[in-house]
Every structure is written in C-alpha cells, then in structure tokens.
Design an enzyme around this catalytic site. Structure first.
Site, PDB file in Angstrom:
ATOM      1  N   LYS A   1       1.179   4.125  -2.944  1.00 36.45           N
ATOM      2  CA  LYS A   1       0.704   5.490  -2.637  1.00 36.45           C
ATOM      3  C   LYS A   1       1.703   6.507  -2.848  1.00 36.45           C
ATOM      4  O   LYS A   1       1.352   7.657  -3.241  1.00 36.45           O
ATOM      5  CB  LYS A   1       0.114   5.506  -1.133  1.00 36.45           C
ATOM      6  CG  LYS A   1      -1.379   4.984  -0.851  1.00 36.45           C
ATOM      7  CD  LYS A   1      -2.316   5.603  -1.819  1.00 36.45           C
ATOM      8  CE  LYS A   1      -3.742   5.015  -1.357  1.00 36.45           C
ATOM      9  NZ  LYS A   1      -4.844   5.630  -2.373  1.00 36.45           N
TER      10      LYS A   1
ATOM     11  N   TYR B   1       0.652  -1.170  -0.124  1.00 39.33           N
ATOM     12  CA  TYR B   1      -0.023   0.073   0.132  1.00 39.33           C
ATOM     13  C   TYR B   1       1.079   1.191  -0.050  1.00 39.33           C
ATOM     14  O   TYR B   1       0.650   2.239  -0.742  1.00 39.33           O
ATOM     15  CB  TYR B   1      -1.093  -0.146   1.192  1.00 39.33           C
ATOM     16  CG  TYR B   1      -1.718   1.142   1.420  1.00 39.33           C
ATOM     17  CD1 TYR B   1      -2.941   1.231   0.459  1.00 39.33           C
ATOM     18  CD2 TYR B   1      -1.602   2.099   2.390  1.00 39.33           C
ATOM     19  CE1 TYR B   1      -3.895   2.260   0.664  1.00 39.33           C
ATOM     20  CE2 TYR B   1      -2.422   3.057   2.597  1.00 39.33           C
ATOM     21  CZ  TYR B   1      -3.659   3.197   1.606  1.00 39.33           C
ATOM     22  OH  TYR B   1      -4.425   4.459   1.969  1.00 39.33           O
TER      23      TYR B   1
END
Length: 202
Positions: A171, A167
């Site tokens: 991001k 993640y």
C-alpha cells in the site's frame, strides 16, 4: 438530470463487493458507463465456484438503477487480464476515462511467521496489479489527452500495522506509484491520486 460523469467510461477493479461496488454504483449514478472487474472469491484471494457472482450482482444492481455496466472476471495480477479489462472498456463502451485500482487481498501474519507465498500474493495483487492495469490504461489516456487514475492506499501503509508487513509495503508502494504516475502523465492532461480509507472489514 445530467450527471457529473455523463459520457465517461470507468474501469473499477475489485468492484464486486464493499467499497469497490459502492464506487461502481456511485459513478454509474453520475452517468458513467462502468466495467465492474472482480475475480471473485474471498478476502484471502481464494476463488470458488461462484467466483463470477460478485461482479454479476454489482452489474445487475447498476442496470436495475438505470445505469450501464459490464462485468469482467480477470485478475489484476495477470498482465494479459489487465490489458483485456482496458480493451473491454474500449470495445464495449468506446473508450476509457477513469481507472480505479481497488482490487486487493489480505494474507495477514506476524512478520516472522509470514510465508513467502503470502508476501508474493499480496504484492502481486495490490502493487503489481495496480501497475498492470494502469500501464495498459496509460497509452489510452495519453492518446486522448485526458484521464483519471485513482488508487487505493491504506493507513496500514502510511503508518504501519501489526501483522500486515506485506499489505503495508504494497500500500505504501501504491502511494509512491501514484505520485510518480502523476509526474509522468501530467503533461498529457492525466491525473493520478490516492485514497486512504479506513474500515474494520471489506
């Protein structure tokens, strides 16, 4: 009264719940006509029998408040689905002015236990998904000489986080993607910006 976005068309991914739905409702309240994209399913990306329910509920809420919205159930990770979202905005509402990349999933695991599937799924949805939809929207924005990209990054990407290597990498990649889009598209009157919210849940 006139809204700030009267006459504008917005496509928001992952807009069936949470902050995505809140954005869809806020933009609609300001006069934008909204394509509410949501694949459905849970935070892990799993789809169920009611996978269309979140997008439909968001559309119903917008219409009940006097706004205009249509649902889209495609996956941002699928190139054809991403293109269909943009085409739906043009077919139904006559154009596209705002594209918000909000869709996402979580597959948290400590790094040495993270599976290749968990890595691929999160990168595909967040980073590749953001590229897919933006890439389809870019020619529309270029042709009309205006457009707004809004991408969702995260503090997990900006500073790192336990159990979120996939993640966080996606991001931070989104932040770099947004910066590069801004440089490439500025000559056409198009902007690209990131938002980095912080929340304990979706």
């Amino acid at each position: 009264p006139m809204g700030m976005l009267d006459g504008k068309v917005a496509l928001i991914t992952g807009a069936g719940r949470g902050i995505g739905r809140a954005m869809a409702e806020a933009l609609a309240a300001e006069g934008a006509r909204v394509i509410v994209n949501d694949l459905g399913g849970g935070s892990q990306g799993e789809a169920g029998d009611e996978s269309q329910a979140p997008a439909l509920a968001a559309v119903q809420a917008i219409r009940a408040a006097g706004g205009e919205a249509e649902a889209n159930f495609g996956s941002v990770a699928d190139r054809a689905d991403a293109g269909a979202m943009v085409e739906q905005a043009r077919d139904v509402f006559g154009g596209l002015d705002i594209e918000v990349n909000n869709a996402g999933v979580l597959r948290d695991a400590i790094f040495h236990k993270m599976s290749w599937e968990d890595w691929d799924t999160v990168i595909d949805v967040h980073l590749t998904g953001g590229f897919n939809v933006s890439r389809h929207a870019a020619p529309v924005f270029r042709e009309q000489g205006s457009g707004r990209f809004i991408h969702f990054t995260s503090t997990s990407g900006l500073i790192g986080n336990f159990g979120q290597a996939n993640y966080a990498a996606a991001k931070l990649g989104i932040a770099a993607l947004s910066k590069s889009i801004a440089l490439d598209m500025s000559r056409f009157g198009v902007t690209s910006n990131c938002i980095a919210p912080f929340a304990r849940s979706r």
